[in-house]
Design a protein around this motif. Structure first.
Motif, PDB file in Angstrom:
ATOM      1  N   ARG A   1       3.493   9.289 -30.092  1.00  0.00           N
ATOM      2  CA  ARG A   1       4.307   8.082 -30.110  1.00  0.00           C
ATOM      3  C   ARG A   1       4.616   7.699 -31.553  1.00  0.00           C
ATOM      4  O   ARG A   1       3.912   8.105 -32.475  1.00  0.00           O
ATOM      5  CB  ARG A   1       3.614   6.930 -29.381  1.00  0.00           C
ATOM      6  CG  ARG A   1       2.269   6.542 -29.945  1.00  0.00           C
ATOM      7  CD  ARG A   1       1.531   5.632 -28.972  1.00  0.00           C
ATOM      8  NE  ARG A   1       1.199   6.313 -27.741  1.00  0.00           N
ATOM      9  CZ  ARG A   1       1.390   5.797 -26.532  1.00  0.00           C
ATOM     10  NH1 ARG A   1       1.914   4.599 -26.411  1.00  0.00           N
ATOM     11  NH2 ARG A   1       1.061   6.470 -25.453  1.00  0.00           N
TER      12      ARG A   1
ATOM     13  N   LEU B   1       4.328  -5.804 -27.781  1.00  0.00           N
ATOM     14  CA  LEU B   1       3.284  -4.789 -27.905  1.00  0.00           C
ATOM     15  C   LEU B   1       2.194  -5.249 -28.852  1.00  0.00           C
ATOM     16  O   LEU B   1       1.002  -5.097 -28.552  1.00  0.00           O
ATOM     17  CB  LEU B   1       3.896  -3.471 -28.393  1.00  0.00           C
ATOM     18  CG  LEU B   1       2.909  -2.368 -28.808  1.00  0.00           C
ATOM     19  CD1 LEU B   1       1.948  -2.025 -27.685  1.00  0.00           C
ATOM     20  CD2 LEU B   1       3.680  -1.129 -29.270  1.00  0.00           C
TER      21      LEU B   1
ATOM     22  N   TRP C   1      -2.447   0.474 -26.216  1.00  0.00           N
ATOM     23  CA  TRP C   1      -0.998   0.706 -26.187  1.00  0.00           C
ATOM     24  C   TRP C   1      -0.618   1.425 -24.891  1.00  0.00           C
ATOM     25  O   TRP C   1       0.321   1.028 -24.183  1.00  0.00           O
ATOM     26  CB  TRP C   1      -0.617   1.522 -27.407  1.00  0.00           C
ATOM     27  CG  TRP C   1       0.845   1.719 -27.650  1.00  0.00           C
ATOM     28  CD1 TRP C   1       1.868   1.538 -26.770  1.00  0.00           C
ATOM     29  CD2 TRP C   1       1.454   2.148 -28.878  1.00  0.00           C
ATOM     30  NE1 TRP C   1       3.075   1.837 -27.364  1.00  0.00           N
ATOM     31  CE2 TRP C   1       2.856   2.212 -28.658  1.00  0.00           C
ATOM     32  CE3 TRP C   1       0.948   2.511 -30.127  1.00  0.00           C
ATOM     33  CZ2 TRP C   1       3.747   2.616 -29.654  1.00  0.00           C
ATOM     34  CZ3 TRP C   1       1.842   2.903 -31.114  1.00  0.00           C
ATOM     35  CH2 TRP C   1       3.209   2.954 -30.885  1.00  0.00           C
TER      36      TRP C   1
ATOM     37  N   TRP D   1      -0.867  -0.886 -21.892  1.00  0.00           N
ATOM     38  CA  TRP D   1       0.261  -1.821 -21.863  1.00  0.00           C
ATOM     39  C   TRP D   1       1.483  -1.147 -21.236  1.00  0.00           C
ATOM     40  O   TRP D   1       2.193  -1.759 -20.427  1.00  0.00           O
ATOM     41  CB  TRP D   1       0.553  -2.293 -23.287  1.00  0.00           C
ATOM     42  CG  TRP D   1       1.769  -3.146 -23.434  1.00  0.00           C
ATOM     43  CD1 TRP D   1       1.913  -4.458 -23.066  1.00  0.00           C
ATOM     44  CD2 TRP D   1       3.025  -2.764 -24.029  1.00  0.00           C
ATOM     45  NE1 TRP D   1       3.176  -4.906 -23.385  1.00  0.00           N
ATOM     46  CE2 TRP D   1       3.873  -3.890 -23.981  1.00  0.00           C
ATOM     47  CE3 TRP D   1       3.496  -1.588 -24.598  1.00  0.00           C
ATOM     48  CZ2 TRP D   1       5.176  -3.859 -24.484  1.00  0.00           C
ATOM     49  CZ3 TRP D   1       4.794  -1.558 -25.110  1.00  0.00           C
ATOM     50  CH2 TRP D   1       5.614  -2.687 -25.041  1.00  0.00           C
ATOM     51  N   GLU D   2       1.714   0.097 -21.566  1.00  0.00           N
ATOM     52  CA  GLU D   2       2.827   0.837 -20.962  1.00  0.00           C
ATOM     53  C   GLU D   2       2.603   1.038 -19.465  1.00  0.00           C
ATOM     54  O   GLU D   2       3.538   0.896 -18.653  1.00  0.00           O
ATOM     55  CB  GLU D   2       3.004   2.183 -21.660  1.00  0.00           C
ATOM     56  CG  GLU D   2       3.503   2.045 -23.094  1.00  0.00           C
ATOM     57  CD  GLU D   2       3.614   3.379 -23.820  1.00  0.00           C
ATOM     58  OE1 GLU D   2       4.455   3.492 -24.716  1.00  0.00           O
ATOM     59  OE2 GLU D   2       2.843   4.306 -23.469  1.00  0.00           O
TER      60      GLU D   2
ATOM     61  N   ARG E   1       4.882  -2.689 -19.596  1.00  0.00           N
ATOM     62  CA  ARG E   1       5.285  -3.313 -20.859  1.00  0.00           C
ATOM     63  C   ARG E   1       5.536  -4.818 -20.708  1.00  0.00           C
ATOM     64  O   ARG E   1       6.623  -5.324 -21.031  1.00  0.00           O
ATOM     65  CB  ARG E   1       6.515  -2.630 -21.436  1.00  0.00           C
ATOM     66  CG  ARG E   1       6.326  -1.134 -21.625  1.00  0.00           C
ATOM     67  CD  ARG E   1       7.495  -0.509 -22.332  1.00  0.00           C
ATOM     68  NE  ARG E   1       7.268   0.914 -22.543  1.00  0.00           N
ATOM     69  CZ  ARG E   1       7.761   1.621 -23.557  1.00  0.00           C
ATOM     70  NH1 ARG E   1       8.501   1.016 -24.472  1.00  0.00           N
ATOM     71  NH2 ARG E   1       7.521   2.910 -23.676  1.00  0.00           N
TER      72      ARG E   1
END
Length: 397
Positions: A272, A283, A351, A354-355, A359
């Protein structure tokens, strides 16, 4: 103020009002705030010396010597605070950004006749705005710094406002004078809400406070007084509780101080782009929730990795663990990290989650406070995923 200074102040107020209008920062649900800002402009609560960051240190900007610079610092932008006190080289008090003050007082849902506890008086501006709305004798404010408390008293009196200012710790002490209040407004950041704040507010009352390193929250006290919960309202960044300097302190040590001259202990390629973290504040907020002690900064060509160009993300935990997310010499994103914990891996795991959650934006998060535990949640306060605050909460999801 001199005639020239009055003219500068009037021009600054007009520009701030227009910019707040252009950016949509005047809350539609609280039109009283625009009138209160006009009646109680921030220069009435600013000391004659402000402080400007020159890239290396905070330097004084004095009204009698540099009035243009002073007003520029005080009214630089709706999203900018003005530093009013520096201690040991770091800001220790400020006049908060106008947009944030408006947002937090809007979140308070303050009505005339309600009693307010303003925790963290500072220069007295937010106490003044609350008193303008609530009415005479209904706002009591607590300030741990005796010198600041005296300054605020004088400015509030000069503005003709009946506000009581007491010296004490709002974190440890109850409402000055006893009893309960309808609203509690805090101006310094705490990671965990003191239970004394919940006990100080009537059932159905509101608590608005800056949450740790990033964000501010509005809680509603339950009808039975056994807890409080509410949603994240915005992205405020405030100074931490000075009675507990290591707790929710937004200053903290710098990345270079944490890393020192340590070499990376682990390196791996990333799937990423770290540059996303520079602009995606939803984010950034999700990472703040999941890894609350991670201090994250972004920039170009910073840090101590082997490639000095391109976007870089620096992370540290304020102790001994650190990470860099940056391009390598070939432009491919990599993770370097060191210290007793792999804080870079923690950030990347948060991260990814969260995705997986779709999101969500920062307004989709909230906080619950009980006598025994506190936790953040996303989506639904009862069934959504949870993250502990302060190391304690009853269940994980």
């Amino acid at each position: 103020m001199t005639v020239g200074e009055d003219a500068r102040a009037a021009g600054c107020r007009e520009r701030l009002d227009a910019e707040m209008e252009r950016l949509g920062e005047w809350p539609e649900d609280s039109p009283w705030l625009r009138a209160a800002f006009a009646a109680l402009p921030r220069e009435r609560f600013a000391p004659g010396r402000l402080w400007r960051w020159d890239g290396w240190a905070y330097v004084p900007v004095d009204l009698p010597i540099d009035p243009d610079g002073w007003f520029a610092e005080l009214y630089s932008a709706p999203y900018s605070a003005a530093v009013t006190q520096v201690t040991d080289g770091r800001p220790s008090s400020s006049l908060s950004a106008p947009s944030v003050v408006a947002d937090m007082l809007d979140s308070l849902r303050l009505e005339p006749g309600q009693r307010v506890w303003d925790v963290g008086t500072g220069q007295g501006w937010t106490a003044a705005l609350a008193a303008w709305r609530a009415g005479p004798g209904l706002v009591v404010s607590t300030e741990v710094d005796e010198r600041l408390a005296g300054f605020a008293r004088s400015r509030l009196a000069a503005a003709g406002l009946d506000v009581e200012v007491r010296v004490g710790s709002g974190t440890d002490d109850g409402v000055p004078g006893g009893g309960r209040v309808d609203r509690l407004h805090a101006t310094y950041a705490v990671e965990s809400v003191p239970w004394s704040w919940v006990e100080a507010v009537v059932p159905g009352g509101r608590i608005v406070y800056p949450w740790g390193r990033l964000g501010h929250v509005a809680l509603t006290v339950a009808d039975d007084g056994a807890g409080a919960r509410g949603w994240v309202q915005g992205l405020a960044q405030f100074m931490g509780d000075r009675t507990d300097p290591g707790h929710a302190n937004t200053a903290g040590p710098a990345y270079a101080a944490v890393r020192g001259d340590a070499e990376p202990e682990a390196r791996r390629a990333l799937d990423r782009d770290p540059a996303v973290l520079e602009k995606d504040w939803h984010l950034r907020f999700a990472l703040r929730v999941a890894v609350p002690d991670a201090v994250l900064s972004t920039g170009q060509g910073q840090g101590q990795g082997q490639c000095e160009g391109g976007p870089v993300v620096l992370v540290h935990d304020g102790d001994r663990s650190w990470a860099e997310l940056r391009p390598d010499a070939g432009g491919r994103p990599v993770l370097w990290q060191g210290g007793p914990r792999r804080i870079g891996d923690e950030v990347l795991a948060a991260w990814a989650r969260w995705e997986d959650l779709g999101r969500p934006d920062l307004y989709d998060y909230g906080v619950t406070v009980t006598p025994d535990a506190q936790w953040a949640w996303q989506g639904d306060p009862d069934t959504g995923p949870r993250w502990p605050i302060g190391g304690l909460h009853p269940a994980t999801r």
